[in-house]
Design a protein around this motif. Structure first.
Motif, PDB file in Angstrom:
ATOM      1  N   LYS A   6       0.797  -1.213  -0.176  1.00  0.00           N
ATOM      2  CA  LYS A   6      -0.048  -0.066  -0.071  1.00  0.00           C
ATOM      3  C   LYS A   6       0.843   1.260  -0.087  1.00  0.00           C
ATOM      4  O   LYS A   6       0.786   2.159  -0.847  1.00  0.00           O
ATOM      5  CB  LYS A   6      -1.002   0.155   1.189  1.00  0.00           C
ATOM      6  N   ASP A   7       1.794   1.473   0.959  1.00  0.00           N
ATOM      7  CA  ASP A   7       2.722   2.545   0.782  1.00  0.00           C
ATOM      8  C   ASP A   7       3.449   2.801  -0.557  1.00  0.00           C
ATOM      9  O   ASP A   7       3.528   3.794  -1.030  1.00  0.00           O
ATOM     10  CB  ASP A   7       3.796   2.427   2.045  1.00  0.00           C
ATOM     11  N   LYS A  14       1.143   9.792  -5.265  1.00  0.00           N
ATOM     12  CA  LYS A  14       1.609  11.049  -4.769  1.00  0.00           C
ATOM     13  C   LYS A  14       2.600  11.676  -5.767  1.00  0.00           C
ATOM     14  O   LYS A  14       2.392  13.052  -6.137  1.00  0.00           O
ATOM     15  CB  LYS A  14       2.041  11.171  -3.367  1.00  0.00           C
ATOM     16  N   GLN A  15       3.629  10.889  -6.329  1.00  0.00           N
ATOM     17  CA  GLN A  15       4.650  11.341  -6.966  1.00  0.00           C
ATOM     18  C   GLN A  15       3.812  11.892  -8.390  1.00  0.00           C
ATOM     19  O   GLN A  15       4.132  12.989  -8.907  1.00  0.00           O
ATOM     20  CB  GLN A  15       5.657  10.532  -7.292  1.00  0.00           C
ATOM     21  N   ALA A  16       2.875  10.912  -8.936  1.00  0.00           N
ATOM     22  CA  ALA A  16       2.073  11.332 -10.269  1.00  0.00           C
ATOM     23  C   ALA A  16       1.202  12.430  -9.899  1.00  0.00           C
ATOM     24  O   ALA A  16       1.329  13.584 -10.863  1.00  0.00           O
ATOM     25  CB  ALA A  16       1.553  10.158 -10.748  1.00  0.00           C
ATOM     26  N   GLU A  43       7.386  13.646  -0.588  1.00  0.00           N
ATOM     27  CA  GLU A  43       6.860  13.074   0.271  1.00  0.00           C
ATOM     28  C   GLU A  43       6.356  11.633  -0.368  1.00  0.00           C
ATOM     29  O   GLU A  43       6.561  10.447   0.278  1.00  0.00           O
ATOM     30  CB  GLU A  43       5.677  13.963   0.824  1.00  0.00           C
ATOM     31  N   GLY A  44       6.096  11.650  -1.718  1.00  0.00           N
ATOM     32  CA  GLY A  44       5.806  10.610  -2.324  1.00  0.00           C
ATOM     33  C   GLY A  44       6.807   9.371  -2.554  1.00  0.00           C
ATOM     34  O   GLY A  44       6.693   8.287  -2.423  1.00  0.00           O
ATOM     35  N   GLU A  45       7.843  10.089  -2.750  1.00  0.00           N
ATOM     36  CA  GLU A  45       9.082   9.187  -2.846  1.00  0.00           C
ATOM     37  C   GLU A  45       9.505   8.493  -1.646  1.00  0.00           C
ATOM     38  O   GLU A  45       9.988   7.350  -1.645  1.00  0.00           O
ATOM     39  CB  GLU A  45      10.378  10.095  -3.279  1.00  0.00           C
ATOM     40  N   PHE A  46       9.318   9.455  -0.386  1.00  0.00           N
ATOM     41  CA  PHE A  46       9.918   8.754   0.786  1.00  0.00           C
ATOM     42  C   PHE A  46       8.796   7.809   1.278  1.00  0.00           C
ATOM     43  O   PHE A  46       9.251   6.741   1.688  1.00  0.00           O
ATOM     44  CB  PHE A  46       9.935  10.178   1.940  1.00  0.00           C
ATOM     45  N   LYS A  52       8.935  -0.031   0.186  1.00  0.00           N
ATOM     46  CA  LYS A  52       9.883  -0.954  -0.250  1.00  0.00           C
ATOM     47  C   LYS A  52      10.805  -1.640   0.609  1.00  0.00           C
ATOM     48  O   LYS A  52      10.849  -2.872   0.830  1.00  0.00           O
ATOM     49  CB  LYS A  52      11.056  -0.258  -1.304  1.00  0.00           C
ATOM     50  N   ILE A  53      11.236  -0.527   1.665  1.00  0.00           N
ATOM     51  CA  ILE A  53      12.073  -1.349   2.844  1.00  0.00           C
ATOM     52  C   ILE A  53      11.051  -2.170   3.754  1.00  0.00           C
ATOM     53  O   ILE A  53      11.416  -3.083   4.094  1.00  0.00           O
ATOM     54  CB  ILE A  53      12.525  -0.002   3.770  1.00  0.00           C
ATOM     55  N   LYS A  54       9.926  -1.857   3.993  1.00  0.00           N
ATOM     56  CA  LYS A  54       8.884  -2.522   4.609  1.00  0.00           C
ATOM     57  C   LYS A  54       8.681  -4.119   4.237  1.00  0.00           C
ATOM     58  O   LYS A  54       8.713  -5.116   4.754  1.00  0.00           O
ATOM     59  CB  LYS A  54       7.674  -1.666   4.932  1.00  0.00           C
TER      60      LYS A  54
END
Length: 70
Positions: A6-7, A14-16, A43-46, A52-54
């Protein structure tokens, strides 16, 4: 490659949206909108990176669990 979570998906969205907002700021010559768009893109990139990390951490834990069962 596994399915994005989901994230990751929300971050991409958000990036789009930020890219579209930035274009609108360019077209209307609104520097404030452009700055907001850049912040929203970051913020979207973060959020995408966090997702991805999760996901990768979850995969590693799942992999370790499988190894322990053997």
């Amino acid at each position: 490659m596994s399915i994005p979570n989901k994230d990751e998906l929300e971050g991409k969205a958000k990036q789009a949206a930020a890219d579209i907002k930035k274009k609108a700021g360019d077209w209307t010559d609104d520097p404030e909108m452009e700055v907001e768009a850049e912040q929203e893109r970051a913020e979207g990139e973060f959020q995408e990176d966090y997702g991805k990390i999760k996901r990768e951490a979850g995969e590693k834990i799942e992999e370790a669990g499988k190894r322990l069962k053997r």
